[in-house]
Enzyme design. Structure first.
Site, short mmCIF file in Angstrom:
data_model
loop_
_atom_site.label_atom_id
_atom_site.label_comp_id
_atom_site.label_asym_id
_atom_site.label_seq_id
_atom_site.Cartn_x
_atom_site.Cartn_y
_atom_site.Cartn_z
N ASP A 32 0.83 -1.21 0.00
CA ASP A 32 0.00 0.00 0.00
C ASP A 32 0.86 1.26 0.00
OD1 ASP A 32 -2.40 1.34 -0.05
OD2 ASP A 32 -2.64 1.36 2.12
N LEU A 43 10.33 -20.80 -5.67
CA LEU A 43 9.48 -19.84 -4.95
C LEU A 43 8.12 -19.82 -5.61
CD1 LEU A 43 8.90 -17.30 -3.11
CD2 LEU A 43 9.84 -15.93 -4.97
N HIS A 79 2.37 3.79 -8.96
CA HIS A 79 2.17 2.37 -9.28
C HIS A 79 3.37 1.84 -10.06
CE1 HIS A 79 -1.74 2.33 -7.57
NE2 HIS A 79 -2.28 3.14 -8.46
C1 IPE Z 1 -5.39 -2.68 -0.19
O1 IPE Z 1 -5.07 -1.34 -0.36
C2 IPE Z 1 -5.37 -3.38 -1.50
C3 IPE Z 1 -4.08 -3.51 -2.14
C4 IPE Z 1 -2.91 -3.16 -1.67
C5 IPE Z 1 -4.12 -4.11 -3.43
P1 IPE Z 1 -6.20 -0.22 -0.47
O2 IPE Z 1 -5.48 1.06 -0.59
O3 IPE Z 1 -7.15 -0.58 -1.54
O4 IPE Z 1 -6.92 -0.34 0.93
P2 IPE Z 1 -7.91 0.68 1.63
O5 IPE Z 1 -8.98 1.03 0.63
O6 IPE Z 1 -7.11 1.87 2.01
O7 IPE Z 1 -8.43 -0.06 2.82
C1 IPE Z 2 -1.70 0.16 -3.31
O1 IPE Z 2 -1.43 1.51 -3.35
C2 IPE Z 2 -1.82 -0.44 -4.66
C3 IPE Z 2 -3.19 -0.73 -5.07
C4 IPE Z 2 -4.25 -0.72 -4.31
C5 IPE Z 2 -3.37 -1.08 -6.46
P1 IPE Z 2 -2.60 2.58 -3.35
O2 IPE Z 2 -2.95 2.87 -4.76
O3 IPE Z 2 -3.71 2.15 -2.49
O4 IPE Z 2 -1.84 3.81 -2.72
P2 IPE Z 2 -2.47 4.85 -1.69
O5 IPE Z 2 -2.86 4.07 -0.47
O6 IPE Z 2 -3.62 5.51 -2.36
O7 IPE Z 2 -1.32 5.78 -1.41
MG MG Z 3 -4.12 2.45 -0.49
#
Ligand code: IPE
Ligand code: IPE
Ligand code: MG
Length: 225
Positions: free
Chosen positions: A12, A122, A29
């Site tokens: 995240d 792995l 990303h």
């Molecule tokens: C969780 O992250 C999902 C992934 C890392 C793929 P999110 O950014 O979607 O989670 P929330 O919405 O903050 O809980």
């Molecule tokens: C996690 O990073 C990756 C995905 C959910 C695809 P986020 O896109 O949720 O990044 P933040 O949390 O908005 O910074």
């Molecule tokens: Mg996020």
């Protein structure tokens, strides 16, 4: 020292990183993908057998279409460019989640899984369009359909993580302390590490610190000895 077979990661913080550094969530990303490669390498070095990466949740469909298509294009390019290399490194790829993407991506995912299915060094489980609640509901449905006895072992056999040991470690980067519908059943006894750094800033050193800490934890599993 605790044995370590399986690390699961909620990657995240990409969006916030991208906005801060390049004024674009998508740039985050892209940067996050470099961290994925670093962590895969280090996981092999540490002789860990399973790495589960949360890449897209069932709830992430609520995001803008543009961000979603960027993410899946990134994944497509990654697979096209890297699957041979992963295969050569004896890495097995498995998708957790429902494959209902474009025909092209579905095919690519199936092909990548098939190509690497015999590999043993792995196993990378990529959680894509994955949601733990829907996984559990499907597992219960199948348990009932098969008239299997209701017990933990049988339920586990109907999860997508069937035959995969439960994660020993869960890492969530991005300074957020929640599970976001990830592996709710499988994480019952995982050691959980919440990491302040955003995913693109997370590195081998941070990863190894967590592994070292994990090794020294007393895991009780309910006992007091
Ligand atoms: C969780 O992250 C999902 C992934 C890392 C793929 P999110 O950014 O979607 O989670 P929330 O919405 O903050 O809980
Ligand atoms: C996690 O990073 C990756 C995905 C959910 C695809 P986020 O896109 O949720 O990044 P933040 O949390 O908005 O910074
Ligand atoms: Mg996020």
């Amino acid at each position: 020292m605790n044995p370590l077979n399986h690390v699961a990661i909620i990657m995240d913080g990409n969006g916030r990183w991208g906005l801060k550094k390049k004024k674009s969530r998508n740039a985050g990303h892209r940067a996050g993908l470099n961290t994925v490669e670093k962590i895969i390498k280090e996981t092999i070095k540490q002789k860990i057998k399973y790495l589960t990466l949360f890449a897209f949740s069932t709830e992430n469909w609520k995001r803008p279409k543009k961000e979603i298509s960027f993410l899946f294009n990134l994944l497509e390019d990654f697979l096209i460019n890297k699957i041979d290399d992963l295969d050569k490194q004896n890495i097995k790829l498995k998708i957790l989640g429902i494959k209902n993407f474009s025909t092209k991506l579905n095919k690519l995912l199936n092909k990548s899984e098939k190509k690497t299915s015999k590999n043993t060094k792995l196993q990378i489980n990529l959680a894509l369009n994955y949601g733990s609640k829907s996984e559990l509901i499907n597992a219960f449905k199948n348990l009932i359909k098969n008239k299997d006895k209701f017990n933990e072992k049988n339920l586990s056999q109907h999860l997508q993580t069937k035959n995969i040991p439960d994660p020993d470690i869960l890492i969530r980067t991005g300074d957020t302390k929640r599970l976001s519908n990830f592996l709710l059943w499988q994480l019952a006894y995982a050691e959980i590490f919440f990491e302040k750094k955003l995913w693109p800033d997370f590195n081998e050193n941070d990863y190894n610190k967590i592994i070292k800490k994990y090794r020294s934890i007393k895991r009780n599993f309910g006992t007091i000895t």
